[in-house]
Design a protein around this motif. Structure first.
Motif, PDB file in Angstrom:
ATOM      1  N   VAL A 172     -13.939   2.712   8.845  1.00  0.00           N
ATOM      2  CA  VAL A 172     -12.614   2.806   8.231  1.00  0.00           C
ATOM      3  C   VAL A 172     -12.658   3.765   7.044  1.00  0.00           C
ATOM      4  O   VAL A 172     -11.777   4.616   6.875  1.00  0.00           O
ATOM      5  CB  VAL A 172     -12.126   1.406   7.801  1.00  0.00           C
ATOM      6  CG1 VAL A 172     -10.852   1.501   6.968  1.00  0.00           C
ATOM      7  CG2 VAL A 172     -11.882   0.527   9.025  1.00  0.00           C
ATOM      8  N   ARG A 173     -13.696   3.648   6.241  1.00  0.00           N
ATOM      9  CA  ARG A 173     -13.832   4.550   5.083  1.00  0.00           C
ATOM     10  C   ARG A 173     -14.045   5.996   5.508  1.00  0.00           C
ATOM     11  O   ARG A 173     -13.777   6.919   4.742  1.00  0.00           O
ATOM     12  CB  ARG A 173     -15.001   4.094   4.211  1.00  0.00           C
ATOM     13  CG  ARG A 173     -14.795   2.759   3.507  1.00  0.00           C
ATOM     14  CD  ARG A 173     -15.909   2.483   2.498  1.00  0.00           C
ATOM     15  NE  ARG A 173     -15.681   1.243   1.776  1.00  0.00           N
ATOM     16  CZ  ARG A 173     -16.210   0.071   2.101  1.00  0.00           C
ATOM     17  NH1 ARG A 173     -17.004  -0.012   3.175  1.00  0.00           N
ATOM     18  NH2 ARG A 173     -15.955  -1.009   1.395  1.00  0.00           N
ATOM     19  N   LYS A 224      -7.363   7.265  12.492  1.00  0.00           N
ATOM     20  CA  LYS A 224      -7.185   5.919  13.043  1.00  0.00           C
ATOM     21  C   LYS A 224      -8.493   5.421  13.650  1.00  0.00           C
ATOM     22  O   LYS A 224      -9.218   6.185  14.271  1.00  0.00           O
ATOM     23  CB  LYS A 224      -6.091   5.939  14.112  1.00  0.00           C
ATOM     24  CG  LYS A 224      -5.756   4.576  14.716  1.00  0.00           C
ATOM     25  CD  LYS A 224      -4.723   4.701  15.823  1.00  0.00           C
ATOM     26  CE  LYS A 224      -3.371   5.119  15.276  1.00  0.00           C
ATOM     27  NZ  LYS A 224      -2.342   5.155  16.351  1.00  0.00           N
ATOM     28  N   LYS A 227     -10.333  -5.942   4.945  1.00  0.00           N
ATOM     29  CA  LYS A 227      -9.524  -5.793   3.727  1.00  0.00           C
ATOM     30  C   LYS A 227     -10.300  -6.263   2.509  1.00  0.00           C
ATOM     31  O   LYS A 227     -10.325  -5.605   1.462  1.00  0.00           O
ATOM     32  CB  LYS A 227      -8.236  -6.607   3.848  1.00  0.00           C
ATOM     33  CG  LYS A 227      -7.144  -5.991   4.679  1.00  0.00           C
ATOM     34  CD  LYS A 227      -5.901  -6.884   4.625  1.00  0.00           C
ATOM     35  CE  LYS A 227      -4.813  -6.378   5.550  1.00  0.00           C
ATOM     36  NZ  LYS A 227      -3.614  -7.257   5.511  1.00  0.00           N
ATOM     37  N   ASP A 263      -4.905   1.844   0.713  1.00  0.00           N
ATOM     38  CA  ASP A 263      -4.824   3.178   1.318  1.00  0.00           C
ATOM     39  C   ASP A 263      -4.796   3.133   2.843  1.00  0.00           C
ATOM     40  O   ASP A 263      -4.744   4.194   3.479  1.00  0.00           O
ATOM     41  CB  ASP A 263      -6.016   4.037   0.870  1.00  0.00           C
ATOM     42  CG  ASP A 263      -6.039   4.265  -0.632  1.00  0.00           C
ATOM     43  OD1 ASP A 263      -4.955   4.303  -1.234  1.00  0.00           O
ATOM     44  OD2 ASP A 263      -7.156   4.405  -1.186  1.00  0.00           O
ATOM     45  N   TYR A 264      -4.838   1.939   3.417  1.00  0.00           N
ATOM     46  CA  TYR A 264      -4.935   1.805   4.870  1.00  0.00           C
ATOM     47  C   TYR A 264      -3.813   0.932   5.408  1.00  0.00           C
ATOM     48  O   TYR A 264      -3.276   0.069   4.712  1.00  0.00           O
ATOM     49  CB  TYR A 264      -6.293   1.206   5.258  1.00  0.00           C
ATOM     50  CG  TYR A 264      -7.465   2.055   4.835  1.00  0.00           C
ATOM     51  CD1 TYR A 264      -7.971   3.047   5.662  1.00  0.00           C
ATOM     52  CD2 TYR A 264      -8.047   1.883   3.581  1.00  0.00           C
ATOM     53  CE1 TYR A 264      -9.038   3.834   5.261  1.00  0.00           C
ATOM     54  CE2 TYR A 264      -9.119   2.668   3.177  1.00  0.00           C
ATOM     55  CZ  TYR A 264      -9.594   3.642   4.019  1.00  0.00           C
ATOM     56  OH  TYR A 264     -10.646   4.425   3.619  1.00  0.00           O
ATOM     57  N   HIS A 265      -3.501   1.187   6.665  1.00  0.00           N
ATOM     58  CA  HIS A 265      -2.506   0.377   7.365  1.00  0.00           C
ATOM     59  C   HIS A 265      -3.223  -0.456   8.420  1.00  0.00           C
ATOM     60  O   HIS A 265      -3.899   0.089   9.299  1.00  0.00           O
ATOM     61  CB  HIS A 265      -1.457   1.275   8.026  1.00  0.00           C
ATOM     62  CG  HIS A 265      -0.450   0.521   8.837  1.00  0.00           C
ATOM     63  ND1 HIS A 265       0.232  -0.579   8.356  1.00  0.00           N
ATOM     64  CD2 HIS A 265      -0.004   0.698  10.113  1.00  0.00           C
ATOM     65  CE1 HIS A 265       1.056  -1.036   9.275  1.00  0.00           C
ATOM     66  NE2 HIS A 265       0.914  -0.285  10.361  1.00  0.00           N
ATOM     67  N   ILE A 323      -6.717   0.195  12.719  1.00  0.00           N
ATOM     68  CA  ILE A 323      -6.637   0.404  11.276  1.00  0.00           C
ATOM     69  C   ILE A 323      -6.517   1.906  11.061  1.00  0.00           C
ATOM     70  O   ILE A 323      -7.330   2.674  11.577  1.00  0.00           O
ATOM     71  CB  ILE A 323      -7.873  -0.143  10.537  1.00  0.00           C
ATOM     72  CG1 ILE A 323      -8.065  -1.637  10.846  1.00  0.00           C
ATOM     73  CG2 ILE A 323      -7.752   0.085   9.034  1.00  0.00           C
ATOM     74  CD1 ILE A 323      -9.366  -2.215  10.288  1.00  0.00           C
ATOM     75  N   SER A 324      -5.517   2.344  10.320  1.00  0.00           N
ATOM     76  CA  SER A 324      -5.334   3.770  10.070  1.00  0.00           C
ATOM     77  C   SER A 324      -5.250   4.050   8.576  1.00  0.00           C
ATOM     78  O   SER A 324      -4.864   3.171   7.790  1.00  0.00           O
ATOM     79  CB  SER A 324      -4.081   4.291  10.777  1.00  0.00           C
ATOM     80  OG  SER A 324      -2.943   3.579  10.377  1.00  0.00           O
ATOM     81  N   ARG A 325      -5.639   5.252   8.221  1.00  0.00           N
ATOM     82  CA  ARG A 325      -5.584   5.661   6.814  1.00  0.00           C
ATOM     83  C   ARG A 325      -4.240   6.300   6.531  1.00  0.00           C
ATOM     84  O   ARG A 325      -3.755   7.142   7.294  1.00  0.00           O
ATOM     85  CB  ARG A 325      -6.704   6.654   6.505  1.00  0.00           C
ATOM     86  CG  ARG A 325      -6.876   6.923   5.019  1.00  0.00           C
ATOM     87  CD  ARG A 325      -8.196   7.606   4.726  1.00  0.00           C
ATOM     88  NE  ARG A 325      -8.562   7.441   3.335  1.00  0.00           N
ATOM     89  CZ  ARG A 325      -9.794   7.489   2.868  1.00  0.00           C
ATOM     90  NH1 ARG A 325     -10.800   7.654   3.714  1.00  0.00           N
ATOM     91  NH2 ARG A 325     -10.051   7.322   1.590  1.00  0.00           N
ATOM     92  N   ARG A 326      -3.624   5.883   5.463  1.00  0.00           N
ATOM     93  CA  ARG A 326      -2.310   6.404   5.127  1.00  0.00           C
ATOM     94  C   ARG A 326      -2.392   7.858   4.704  1.00  0.00           C
ATOM     95  O   ARG A 326      -3.401   8.309   4.163  1.00  0.00           O
ATOM     96  CB  ARG A 326      -1.675   5.581   4.009  1.00  0.00           C
ATOM     97  CG  ARG A 326      -1.535   4.084   4.345  1.00  0.00           C
ATOM     98  CD  ARG A 326      -0.847   3.347   3.217  1.00  0.00           C
ATOM     99  NE  ARG A 326      -0.887   1.909   3.415  1.00  0.00           N
ATOM    100  CZ  ARG A 326      -0.055   1.229   4.192  1.00  0.00           C
ATOM    101  NH1 ARG A 326       0.897   1.885   4.842  1.00  0.00           N
ATOM    102  NH2 ARG A 326      -0.164  -0.087   4.321  1.00  0.00           N
TER     103      ARG A 326
END
Length: 457
Positions: free
Chosen positions: A310-311, A318, A356, A365-367, A450-453
Motif C-alpha cells: 500500500v505504501r 491501486k 489502517k 492518504d488512502y481510500h 486499497i487505492s492512494r488518493r
C-alpha cells in the motif's frame, strides 16, 4: 507448573508443530473437541486423559511418550520446521490446482478490470505481482495491458520465492518481451516488505544480495527463449530457500534481483531499469494473490505483507488483495473429513482495518474501498465436463483426485493430516458426493481494494 498447565503447554506446542486447531486436537486425541477449553477454565485432568494425549502426540510425530510424561519435549523443545509446512509450496498440489481450475484466469481478468482506469504517467506503467506463482496470471495481465497500452513502457516486478515457479514464469516471458518490446521485467525473492524497493531491510542482507541484469539480444521470441533458458543455472544456484525456525515458512538463503529487458530498447528503457540501491516504489497497480497463510496472525498479514505494498503505490495507484473465502462446495468436502475445520477467519474488512492501524496517520492518504459482496466475492471452478459429474454415470478417478486435491489445497491442509486422510476411502466418497450434489466443484475467493488518493494541486 501444575500437571494441567504442563499438559496445556504440550498441547499448544503439538498443535503448532502439527498445524492443527486445538478443537481438532482434542477431538482426535480424546474424542473431546472442548478439551483445551475445559482445561483452560480450570477443569481437572485424569491420568487416563493425560496418557491418551501423550500417546496421540507420540503417534503423530514420533515423540517419546516417556519424554512427554516428564514434560521435557512439550515444554523445552523448539517446534520442528518440518511440521510447519506452508501449503502453497507443495509443487504437485499447486501445479494440479493451477491446471485444473480457472482461478488465475479470473484473478487476472479482474485485475485488468481494476486497471482499466489507469492513466499512464511517464515513464512507464508500473505493476507489482506478489506471489507470482508460475506466472499464469502475470502473463495474462501483461497481454491485457499490451492490448490497452501497446506503446507505453512496462515496469513489472514479480515476487516469488520458489525457484521452480521462477523458471515457469520465465518460460512464459519470451512472447511477452517479443510483443511488448518496452518491458523491464524484474524477478525477486525478497520479502513483501523489501520487494517494492528491491532492497533487503538489513545491512547484511543488502551486502549479500545478488543483483543480475540481463539485456537480451535479438528481436524474436526464439532468441529470447534461448537466452532466458540459459539463466537456469543462475536460478538453481541463487534462488534457494530455507525454513525459518520461528515460523516454519520458507525464507530466501540469498536475496536475489534479476532484471531483464531487450537490449535494442535499452536507450528508451534506461530511465525505467532499476539500479541497485535506487529502485523506485511507485506502482500503478499491485496484485497480492493468496500472499499469506489463512492462519497467519492478522498483524503479520497487515504489517508485513499488505501495508508495504500500500505504501508503495503512487498517487491514484491501486492494490488488489485476494484470498480464499470459503462457504463453498470445496469446504463441504473438507468438513466431511474434518467437521470443525474453519481456516478462513479473516475477512476483507478485518484486513483493511488492520492495515489502517498500521499506516497510522498516513491512512488518510488512502481510500479503503467498501465493496458489497456482489463485487468482492467471486467464484472459480474446477474444470470438468458435464458428463464427468452426471449422477447417472460413475465419476472418473482423475476427476475425483483433482477435486480432492483442489479442496485440500485451498483449505491449506498440511501434509500430516492429508496423508492420514488417504488411509481410507472416506475422502473419495465425500468428494464424489459433493461433486454429484452440485454437478461440479467451485470455490469462493474474496478481494479487497486499497487505492492512494490523488495529490492535491
Amino acid at each position: 507448573m501444575s500437571e494441567t498447565q504442563a499438559l496445556l503447554a504440550q498441547i499448544d506446542h503439538a498443535c503448532r508443530r502439527l498445524k492443527m486447531a486445538q478443537s481438532t486436537f482434542g477431538r482426535l486425541a480424546v474424542n473431546d473437541g472442548k478439551l483445551v477449553q475445559r482445561l483452560q477454565q480450570g477443569g481437572r485432568v485424569t491420568m487416563q486423559t493425560m496418557e491418551r494425549v501423550h500417546r496421540f502426540i507420540e503417534a503423530q510425530d514420533g515423540a517419546s511418550a516417556n519424554a512427554l510424561r516428564s514434560g521435557i519435549l512439550g515444554l523445552r523443545a523448539a517446534p520442528s520446521p518440518a511440521h510447519n509446512f506452508r501449503f502453497y509450496d507443495n509443487r504437485q498440489k499447486y501445479l494440479m490446482f493451477v491446471n485444473t481450475t480457472n482461478e488465475k484466469q479470473i484473478i487476472a481478468d479482474r485485475a485488468l478490470q481494476e486497471m482499466a482506469g489507469t492513466q499512464p504517467v511517464p515513464p512507464a506503467i508500473r505493476l507489482f505481482d506478489g506471489g507470482a506463482g508460475d506466472g499464469t496470471a502475470l502473463a495474462r495481465i501483461m497481454r491485457g495491458l499490451h492490448r490497452r497500452h501497446p506503446w507505453v513502457p512496462f515496469y513489472v516486478v514479480a515476487k516469488e520465492i520458489s525457484a521452480e515457479n521462477i523458471r515457469m514464469t520465465l518460460e512464459k516471458m519470451p512472447d511477452r518481451l517479443r510483443e511488448h518490446a518496452g518491458t523491464v521485467l524484474v524477478l525477486t525473492n525478497l520479502k513483501y516488505c523489501e520487494a517494492p524497493t528491491l532492497q533487503p531491510e538489513t545491512p547484511s542482507g543488502a551486502s549479500a544480495m545478488v543483483w543480475h541484469e540481463v539485456a537480451l539480444d535479438g528481436n524474436s521470441a526464439g532468441e529470447f527463449e534461448e537466452q532466458i533458458t540459459a539463466l537456469e543455472p543462475f536460478i538453481a544456484r541463487h534462488w534457494q530457500a530455507s525454513i525459518a525456525s520461528s515460523s516454519g515458512n520458507p525464507v530466501y538463503k540469498t536475496p536475489v534481483v534479476l532484471v531483464i529487458y531487450r537490449r535494442d530498447h535499452g536507450f528508451m528503457l534506461d530511465p525505467i531499469v532499476p539500479r541497485r540501491g535506487y529502485a523506485k516504489a511507485d506502482f500503478d497497480f499491485a496484485l497480492l494473490s493468496q500472499p499469506y497463510r489463512a492462519h497467519a496472525p492478522i498483524e503479520f498479514k497487515a504489517s508485513r505483507v499488505v501495508a508495504p505494498l500500500v505504501r508503495a503505490l503512487r498517487a491514484n495507484g491501486k492494490m488488489m488483495g485476494v484470498h480464499s473465502h470459503g462457504n463453498d462446495p470445496g469446504m463441504e468436502i473438507i468438513r466431511s473429513i474434518w467437521p470443525e475445520e474453519d481456516p478462513f477467519q479473516t475477512d476483507r474488512g478485518t484486513i483493511m482495518e488492520a492495515v489502517k492501524q498500521d499506516l497510522g496517520l498516513a491512512a488518510r492518504d488512502y481510500h479503503f474501498h467498501d465493496l458489497p459482496d456482489s463485487e468482492a466475492l467471486f467464484r472459480y471452478d474446477v474444470r470438468t465436463l458435464p458428463t464427468e459429474v452426471d449422477a447417472s454415470t460413475p465419476i472418473g478417478s482423475s476427476t475425483l483426485f483433482a477435486a480432492w486435491n483442489a479442496a485440500s489445497y485451498v483449505a491449506q491442509i498440511e501434509d500430516g493430516r492429508f496423508a492420514r486422510a488417504l488411509s481410507n476411502d472416506h475422502y473419495l466418497e465425500a468428494t464424489r458426493a459433493v461433486l454429484q450434489r452440485h454437478r461440479g466443484l467451485w470455490f469462493n475467493d474474496e478481494l479487497y481494494l486499497i487505492s492512494r488518493r490523488a495529490r492535491l494541486a
